[in-house]
Design an enzyme around this catalytic site. Structure first.
Site, PDB file in Angstrom:
ATOM      1  N   GLY A  79       0.792  -1.227   0.000  1.00 30.27           N
ATOM      2  CA  GLY A  79       0.000   0.000   0.000  1.00 30.27           C
ATOM      3  C   GLY A  79       0.824   1.275   0.000  1.00 30.27           C
ATOM      4  O   GLY A  79       0.735   2.086  -0.904  1.00 30.27           O
ATOM      5  N   SER A  80       1.649   1.470   1.020  1.00 29.49           N
ATOM      6  CA  SER A  80       2.345   2.753   1.089  1.00 29.49           C
ATOM      7  C   SER A  80       3.672   2.689   0.342  1.00 29.49           C
ATOM      8  O   SER A  80       4.327   1.652   0.299  1.00 29.49           O
ATOM      9  CB  SER A  80       2.567   3.146   2.541  1.00 29.49           C
ATOM     10  OG  SER A  80       3.253   2.135   3.228  1.00 29.49           O
ATOM     11  N   ASP A 102      -6.986  -3.465   5.227  1.00 31.67           N
ATOM     12  CA  ASP A 102      -5.939  -3.895   6.163  1.00 31.67           C
ATOM     13  C   ASP A 102      -6.514  -4.227   7.527  1.00 31.67           C
ATOM     14  O   ASP A 102      -7.262  -3.440   8.092  1.00 31.67           O
ATOM     15  CB  ASP A 102      -4.916  -2.772   6.348  1.00 31.67           C
ATOM     16  CG  ASP A 102      -4.107  -2.524   5.075  1.00 31.67           C
ATOM     17  OD1 ASP A 102      -3.839  -3.488   4.343  1.00 31.67           O
ATOM     18  OD2 ASP A 102      -3.749  -1.353   4.835  1.00 31.67           O
ATOM     19  N   GLU A 156      -4.048  -8.404  17.695  1.00 31.26           N
ATOM     20  CA  GLU A 156      -3.804  -7.662  18.940  1.00 31.26           C
ATOM     21  C   GLU A 156      -4.999  -7.606  19.862  1.00 31.26           C
ATOM     22  O   GLU A 156      -4.857  -7.426  21.061  1.00 31.26           O
ATOM     23  CB  GLU A 156      -3.462  -6.201  18.619  1.00 31.26           C
ATOM     24  CG  GLU A 156      -2.067  -6.011  18.221  1.00 31.26           C
ATOM     25  CD  GLU A 156      -1.743  -4.549  17.997  1.00 31.26           C
ATOM     26  OE1 GLU A 156      -2.440  -3.676  18.531  1.00 31.26           O
ATOM     27  OE2 GLU A 156      -0.763  -4.315  17.288  1.00 31.26           O
ATOM     28  N   HIS A 203      11.216  -4.068   7.281  1.00 27.32           N
ATOM     29  CA  HIS A 203      11.686  -3.474   8.535  1.00 27.32           C
ATOM     30  C   HIS A 203      13.189  -3.256   8.507  1.00 27.32           C
ATOM     31  O   HIS A 203      13.744  -2.645   9.407  1.00 27.32           O
ATOM     32  CB  HIS A 203      11.316  -4.368   9.714  1.00 27.32           C
ATOM     33  CG  HIS A 203       9.851  -4.658   9.768  1.00 27.32           C
ATOM     34  ND1 HIS A 203       9.289  -5.747   9.150  1.00 27.32           N
ATOM     35  CD2 HIS A 203       8.830  -3.967  10.318  1.00 27.32           C
ATOM     36  CE1 HIS A 203       7.978  -5.721   9.322  1.00 27.32           C
ATOM     37  NE2 HIS A 203       7.672  -4.658  10.030  1.00 27.32           N
TER      38      HIS A 203
HETATM   39  N1  GLN Z   1      -1.534  -0.352   3.741  1.00 24.49           N
HETATM   40  C1  GLN Z   1      -0.690  -0.039   4.853  1.00 24.49           C
HETATM   41  C2  GLN Z   1       0.670   0.396   4.344  1.00 24.49           C
HETATM   42  O1  GLN Z   1       1.116  -0.110   3.373  1.00 24.49           O
HETATM   43  C3  GLN Z   1      -0.505  -1.216   5.772  1.00 24.49           C
HETATM   44  C4  GLN Z   1       0.328  -0.883   6.962  1.00 24.49           C
HETATM   45  C5  GLN Z   1       0.303  -1.935   8.017  1.00 24.49           C
HETATM   46  O2  GLN Z   1      -0.105  -3.036   7.783  1.00 24.49           O
HETATM   47  N2  GLN Z   1       0.760  -1.622   9.198  1.00 24.49           N
HETATM   48  O3  GLN Z   1       1.314   1.218   4.911  1.00 24.49           O
END
Ligand code: GLN
Ligand code: ZN
Length: 765
Positions: A443-444, A610, A616, A705
């Protein structure tokens, strides 16, 4: 007379002073002495804030994490950082954050200058706080280092604070850790207890009267060995010359109530917010000499306490228990922001319904005053509280009959796709015409400095709406062009316009409010500012359609619409306490559903919803999982499944532990799920094998990450492992998560390799 106390105070500072001091120290921009001084000022400030209490906590302040503090107190450091000769605080940060090896440590420096891996982090019970996991082996030993605690004790005493040291109890400490060699953690108890005994004696020698010893695992299911460990531990510690207040919180004791009530300690704290009904039976179990501390102010949310109702319930108990009754917040206030008085922009109505840490302590004080001197002594405050709560109950901003009606009309059908996956999948394939091993991203794309600047200029009024829109469109165009050049199959618009995946939606929904300073520590110097879900949720207008259709207009490839799911929005917010969470979640689901249908109507063929935080939200007790999963999955289904067969629904989850919730995940019935697996070497895909997950899967092959750029071969090898478990026709190739924290120069080569890997797989599998 009732006694008041607090279990812990937020340490980050009302203006996040600790965050900024830590980050400046880590960057080498300020001295250790300056950092220490900020720590001391914060402690002094927080004790001043708690001056009215009968007992204020000491030792709850931490430069990084209270569990790591406990590890240091117990002389239990990971092997890799022992023997470090520098400053203790620096060594502490080395465990907390890790340190990368310099490219060339130089001769003779391999031992002292090599990299150190950071301690693993995991969630603190069901909160959003993350602690550093203690690492055990069969040979782990412990050795007392009370220096941090004693220094804080001395400070508190110098300030005239009536202080109560706070420790994590031995059984919870062992339960929170991981045995690196697969050995039995409980076998270490025998070695651990003498150190605790020595610590308690040390505190007694310094004049401590009460010590709070936290054992929150008492609210989870304990097997016979762990129950036995409680008996062993507290019988060992009963000769200590301090009085122990055993603290449980975050839930109800249930079947552990008898155990907790009968351990040889002087007092027991229980969470009377989560388990009010358990209190009376507990009193019957509790030996008559013990103090009972009731957590009557919610330490996990930001709503005002109903003081009058709480007193209705407490007064008879106070009568019955007399001086044995203590009252406190339900848990440490670590999980709420510091001070509502900092808020300048929240509207007056909403402001009048809220309480942050300082206000919660004031509420506690009022309750004590009313119990000790009669309600008449605090009449005005009680009336004001009643009026605020009545206004909240009656507010038309909170209650929207049309939303409640819509939720009441939800039937199972609403969450049902037109046909099952095997029937709809060919229709999607015919429309989308994707190759085998289709490629996409989560997505981002990188949130560049220009994007952030445009957003802050827009928010500050330095950039007008048209200028902002132009800047975002330029970023979207850039992301689309890059993806086309890379040869990805399903594109995304890149989320340039989003600051945060929850806040972005909250800002556009009625029923949400935003604080300016409502920060809560997530880990170390990291804080989050959860939006406040205060009312019935309504979507006044489409939230993402314009950006997505603009992005689609730039390309012939399918453009994925990108939404955050209802469960994730809920789990990352402060949620209203006047109706079940499940109802708020379904309201969010209806709002997202409208957005999904609007996207579909606008011609968007692939929509990703998402649910990063679905896992959690699992309750602490497994027995309660089915109820949560039932409404969480139902909410997703309501949000997602109103589309036609031809529309492909994706979901994304940022973890790979699915074994125990696979049935629920499959039940969501997304056409495609993308998950995080690259670091686990695909082993965790076991949960997704042929028989258990019926639809398509994109196991992340690029660990976003890390700044490392994965090679094509690496990704091909990972995908081949995946193909051993899931039929190749159902596999997608994608990164682990969104790319917003990465830089373009990392992303381009990594995705080039990813696309090449997919091509190789198409030829070879
Ligand atoms: N669509 C979001 C992104 O790509 C998903 C982020 C996430 O899962 N924490 O940033
Ligand atoms: Zn993710």
């Amino acid at each position: 007379m009732v006694t008041t106390h607090n279990l812990g105070f937020p340490r980050i500072g009302a203006q996040r002073e600790l965050k900024f001091a830590l980050e400046s120290y880590w960057k080498g921009q300020s001295s250790r002495a300056a950092l220490q001084q900020v720590g001391q000022q914060l402690r002094q400030q927080h004790w001043a804030d708690q001056a009215a209490l009968d007992w204020a906590p000491v030792g709850d302040f931490s430069f990084y994490d209270q569990v790591l503090d406990m590890s240091f107190t117990l002389g239990h450091l990971p092997e890799r950082v022992r023997g470090h000769e520098g400053d203790v605080l620096d060594n502490y940060f080395r465990v907390a954050r890790g340190r990368s090896a310099p490219a060339d440590p130089g001769a003779g420096h391999a031992a002292c200058c090599a990299g150190v891996a950071a301690g693993e982090m995991t969630k603190w019970f069901d909160t959003n706080y993350h602690y550093i996991v203690p690492e055990f082996t069969a040979t782990t030993t412990f050795q007392l280092d009370a220096s941090r605690l004693l220094a804080q004790w001395a400070e508190a005493r110098a300030q005239g604070v009536k202080a109560k040291p706070v420790l994590i109890g031995p059984v919870t400490y062992l339960a929170l850790g991981k045995a690196k060699d697969g050995s039995d953690r409980l076998a270490l108890l025998e070695r651990l207890l003498p150190v605790y005994a020595q610590l308690l004696d040390t505190l007694a020698a310094q004049g401590a009267e009460w010590v709070q010893i936290d054992e929150p695992i008492l609210v989870t299911e304990l097997d016979a060995d762990w129950q036995h460990a409680f008996n062993t531990a507290y019988h060992h510690l009963k000769s200590a010359k301090v009085k122990l207040l055993l603290a449980s919180y975050f839930g109800s004791l249930q079947e552990n109530a008898y155990l907790a009530a009968n351990l040889p300690v002087a007092g027991l704290h229980v969470d009377a917010i989560n388990d009010r009904d358990g209190v009376r039976p507990l009193i019957n179990l509790l030996p008559a000499h013990k103090v009972l501390s009731l957590g009557v102010v919610n330490g996990r949310n930001i709503w005002k306490t109903d003081l009058n109702a709480t007193l209705d319930w407490l007064e008879p108990l106070a009568e019955q228990l007399g001086p044995r009754l203590w009252i406190a917040p339900s848990c440490s206030l670590l999980h709420v922001p510091v001070d509502l008085a900092s808020e300048q922009k929240l509207d007056a109505d909403i402001l009048s319904w809220l309480a942050f840490a300082r206000q919660k302590l004031a509420e506690l004080q009022l309750l004590a005053q009313a119990l000790n001197h009669g309600r008449a002594s605090v009449r005005e405050a009680l009336d004001a509280n009643r009026a605020a709560l009545a206004a909240r109950r009656a507010s038309t901003r909170v209650h929207r009959p049309e939303v409640q009606l819509a939720v009441s009309k939800i039937t199972r059908d609403l969450g049902q796709r037109e046909t099952p996956y095997p029937q709809r999948a060919p229709k999607q394939a015919a429309l989308l015409r994707l190759p085998k091993f289709p490629t996409t991203t989560i997505g981002s794309f990188p949130q560049t400095a220009e994007i952030r600047r445009a957003r802050s200029d827009f928010k500050a009024g330095r950039l007008d709406a048209a200028g902002y829109q132009a800047a975002m469109r330029a970023e979207i165009e850039r992301a689309v062009r890059e993806q086309e050049a890379l040869g990805l199959d399903v594109l995304v618009h890149g989320e340039a316009e989003r600051n945060d995946m929850v806040e972005y939606f909250g800002e556009q929904l009625d029923g949400y409010a935003f604080s300016q300073f409502g920060w809560v520590q997530s880990y170390g110097s990291r804080c989050v500012k959860p939006p406040i879900l205060f009312g019935d949720i309504r979507r006044p207008q489409p939230m993402t359609v314009a950006w997505t259709t603009y992005a689609q207009s730039l390309t012939d490839k399918p453009m994925k619409g990108m939404l955050t799911g209802p469960v994730t929005i809920l789990n990352w917010s402060f949620v209203r306490d006047d109706q079940p969470r499940s109802v708020s979640c379904l309201q969010l689901a209806l709002a997202i559903r409208q957005e999904v249908l609007d996207l579909e109507r606008a011609g968007v063929r692939v929509i990703q919803i998402d649910e990063a935080a679905l896992r959690e939200g699992l309750p602490l007790r497994r027995a309660q999982w089915p109820v949560y999963l039932d409404w969480a999955v139902e909410s997703f289904r309501v949000a997602a499944n109103g589309v036609r067969d031809e529309t492909q629904i994706h979901t994304h989850m940022c973890y790979s532990e699915f074994n125990d919730i696979m049935a629920a995940i499959a039940d969501m019935d997304a056409d495609v799920i993308t998950i995080e697996t690259s670091r686990s070497d695909m082993e965790l895909l076991d949960a997704f094998d042929d028989f258990r997950y019926p639809n398509e899967i994109g196991p992340g092959v690029y660990d976003i990450h890390s700044p490392n750029i994965p090679t094509e071969q690496h990704m091909v090898a990972l995908m081949k492992k995946a193909a051993e478990r899931v039929p190749a026709e159902r596999l997608w190739v994608n990164p682990d998560c969104g790319l917003k924290t990465r830089q373009w120069p990392e992303v381009i080569p990594a995705l080039t390799h990813l696309v090449a890997a997919a091509k190789t797989l198409r030829a070879e599998c």
